[in-house]
Design a protein around this motif. Structure first.
Motif, PDB file in Angstrom:
ATOM      1  N   CYS A  85       0.869  -1.177   0.000  1.00 48.58           N
ATOM      2  CA  CYS A  85       0.000   0.000   0.000  1.00 48.58           C
ATOM      3  C   CYS A  85       0.908   1.231   0.000  1.00 48.58           C
ATOM      4  CB  CYS A  85      -0.877  -0.020   1.261  1.00 48.58           C
ATOM      5  SG  CYS A  85      -1.738   1.533   1.611  1.00 48.58           S
ATOM      6  N   GLU A  86       0.565   2.245  -0.759  1.00 50.43           N
ATOM      7  CA  GLU A  86       1.409   3.432  -0.864  1.00 50.43           C
ATOM      8  C   GLU A  86       1.464   4.260   0.421  1.00 50.43           C
ATOM      9  OE1 GLU A  86       0.575   5.814  -4.311  1.00 50.43           O
ATOM     10  OE2 GLU A  86       1.027   4.161  -5.664  1.00 50.43           O
ATOM     11  N   MET A  87       0.498   4.066   1.321  1.00 48.20           N
ATOM     12  CA  MET A  87       0.502   4.845   2.568  1.00 48.20           C
ATOM     13  C   MET A  87       1.111   4.071   3.734  1.00 48.20           C
ATOM     14  SD  MET A  87      -3.054   7.000   2.478  1.00 48.20           S
ATOM     15  CE  MET A  87      -2.797   7.674   4.100  1.00 48.20           C
ATOM     16  N   CYS A  88       0.617   2.877   3.994  1.00 46.06           N
ATOM     17  CA  CYS A  88       1.034   2.153   5.201  1.00 46.06           C
ATOM     18  C   CYS A  88       1.945   0.961   4.920  1.00 46.06           C
ATOM     19  CB  CYS A  88      -0.196   1.686   5.981  1.00 46.06           C
ATOM     20  SG  CYS A  88      -1.122   0.374   5.145  1.00 46.06           S
ATOM     21  N   GLU A  89       2.150   0.647   3.662  1.00 40.09           N
ATOM     22  CA  GLU A  89       3.018  -0.440   3.216  1.00 40.09           C
ATOM     23  C   GLU A  89       2.518  -1.836   3.586  1.00 40.09           C
ATOM     24  OE1 GLU A  89       6.979   0.574   4.482  1.00 40.09           O
ATOM     25  OE2 GLU A  89       7.075   2.265   3.109  1.00 40.09           O
ATOM     26  N   GLN A  90       1.215  -1.951   3.898  1.00 42.00           N
ATOM     27  CA  GLN A  90       0.620  -3.263   4.126  1.00 42.00           C
ATOM     28  C   GLN A  90       0.471  -3.968   2.776  1.00 42.00           C
ATOM     29  OE1 GLN A  90      -0.239  -4.803   7.110  1.00 42.00           O
ATOM     30  NE2 GLN A  90       0.969  -3.089   7.887  1.00 42.00           N
ATOM     31  N   PRO A  91       0.508  -5.298   2.742  1.00 44.26           N
ATOM     32  CA  PRO A  91       0.368  -6.008   1.468  1.00 44.26           C
ATOM     33  C   PRO A  91      -1.049  -5.885   0.894  1.00 44.26           C
ATOM     34  CG  PRO A  91       0.692  -7.555   3.294  1.00 44.26           C
ATOM     35  CD  PRO A  91       0.759  -6.187   3.863  1.00 44.26           C
ATOM     36  N   GLN A  93      -3.414  -6.460  -3.080  1.00 48.57           N
ATOM     37  CA  GLN A  93      -3.421  -7.118  -4.384  1.00 48.57           C
ATOM     38  C   GLN A  93      -4.059  -6.282  -5.475  1.00 48.57           C
ATOM     39  OE1 GLN A  93      -4.951 -11.249  -3.874  1.00 48.57           O
ATOM     40  NE2 GLN A  93      -3.179 -11.670  -5.147  1.00 48.57           N
ATOM     41  N   GLU A  94      -4.593  -5.135  -5.114  1.00 52.31           N
ATOM     42  CA  GLU A  94      -5.196  -4.288  -6.145  1.00 52.31           C
ATOM     43  C   GLU A  94      -5.133  -2.834  -5.720  1.00 52.31           C
ATOM     44  OE1 GLU A  94      -9.243  -5.489  -6.627  1.00 52.31           O
ATOM     45  OE2 GLU A  94      -9.851  -4.621  -4.731  1.00 52.31           O
ATOM     46  N   GLY A  95      -5.160  -1.958  -6.703  1.00 47.04           N
ATOM     47  CA  GLY A  95      -5.169  -0.532  -6.440  1.00 47.04           C
ATOM     48  C   GLY A  95      -3.857  -0.010  -5.886  1.00 47.04           C
ATOM     49  N   ARG A  96      -3.957   1.138  -5.223  1.00 49.54           N
ATOM     50  CA  ARG A  96      -2.769   1.776  -4.671  1.00 49.54           C
ATOM     51  C   ARG A  96      -2.789   1.836  -3.155  1.00 49.54           C
ATOM     52  NH1 ARG A  96      -1.708   6.933  -8.451  1.00 49.54           N
ATOM     53  NH2 ARG A  96       0.159   6.950  -7.201  1.00 49.54           N
ATOM     54  N   LEU A  97      -3.991   1.700  -2.574  1.00 47.97           N
ATOM     55  CA  LEU A  97      -4.157   1.798  -1.128  1.00 47.97           C
ATOM     56  C   LEU A  97      -4.912   0.594  -0.593  1.00 47.97           C
ATOM     57  CD1 LEU A  97      -5.350   5.517  -0.938  1.00 47.97           C
ATOM     58  CD2 LEU A  97      -3.032   4.674  -0.582  1.00 47.97           C
ATOM     59  N   CYS A  98      -4.610   0.219   0.649  1.00 50.02           N
ATOM     60  CA  CYS A  98      -5.358  -0.849   1.298  1.00 50.02           C
ATOM     61  C   CYS A  98      -6.718  -0.301   1.734  1.00 50.02           C
ATOM     62  CB  CYS A  98      -4.592  -1.382   2.511  1.00 50.02           C
ATOM     63  SG  CYS A  98      -4.413  -0.207   3.866  1.00 50.02           S
ATOM     64  N   GLN A  99      -7.612  -1.202   2.098  1.00 41.25           N
ATOM     65  CA  GLN A  99      -8.966  -0.776   2.483  1.00 41.25           C
ATOM     66  C   GLN A  99      -8.937   0.125   3.712  1.00 41.25           C
ATOM     67  OE1 GLN A  99     -11.565  -1.440   0.411  1.00 41.25           O
ATOM     68  NE2 GLN A  99     -12.532   0.115   1.672  1.00 41.25           N
TER      69      GLN A  99
END
Length: 128
Positions: A85-91, A93-99
């Protein structure tokens, strides 16, 4: 109108027309894309992780992630393929950010004062 630019990858001068890279860097990038795409198309490689794809193709993880974010590579059918994720670096599989980050942004936008809210309060603040 066409303009003269320096390639952001190699620094060479080129005429920017359809793409932001010089022809040499564009061809190199396309070759990297094709390596990754043909690797993950093979049935035996569909269980590979991002790191394994990088190791086996020689294409940097950042470039593979960039192809994904461009929408050129779909990873929904690859169960072990995650990137950060571009903000929190969590893994993800789609997009740029995690939910979670998407929800944080949504909540921030919903609770942020707007000009209309200030007018209701009788204040004349200007929000930029």
């Amino acid at each position: 109108m066409k303009e003269l630019k320096n390639c952001p990858n190699c620094g060479n001068l080129f005429v920017k027309h359809l793409r932001p890279l010089c022809d040499t860097c564009f061809r190199n990038e396309e070759a990297m894309f094709e390596k990754v795409a043909s690797y993950i198309r093979k049935k035996e490689n569909r269980q590979a992780s991002l790191h394994e794809v990088q190791e086996n193709t020689g294409v940097p993880e950042a470039k593979i992630t960039w192809f994904i974010r461009q929408g050129r590579i779909q990873v929904a059918h690859l169960p072990h393929f995650y990137y950060e994720c571009e903000m929190c670096e969590q893994p993800i599989q789609e997009g740029r950010l995690c939910q979670s980050c998407k929800n944080d942004i949504r909540i921030e936008l919903e609770t942020r004062p707007t000009e209309k809210n200030y007018e209701k309060l009788g204040k004349s603040y200007h929000i930029k």
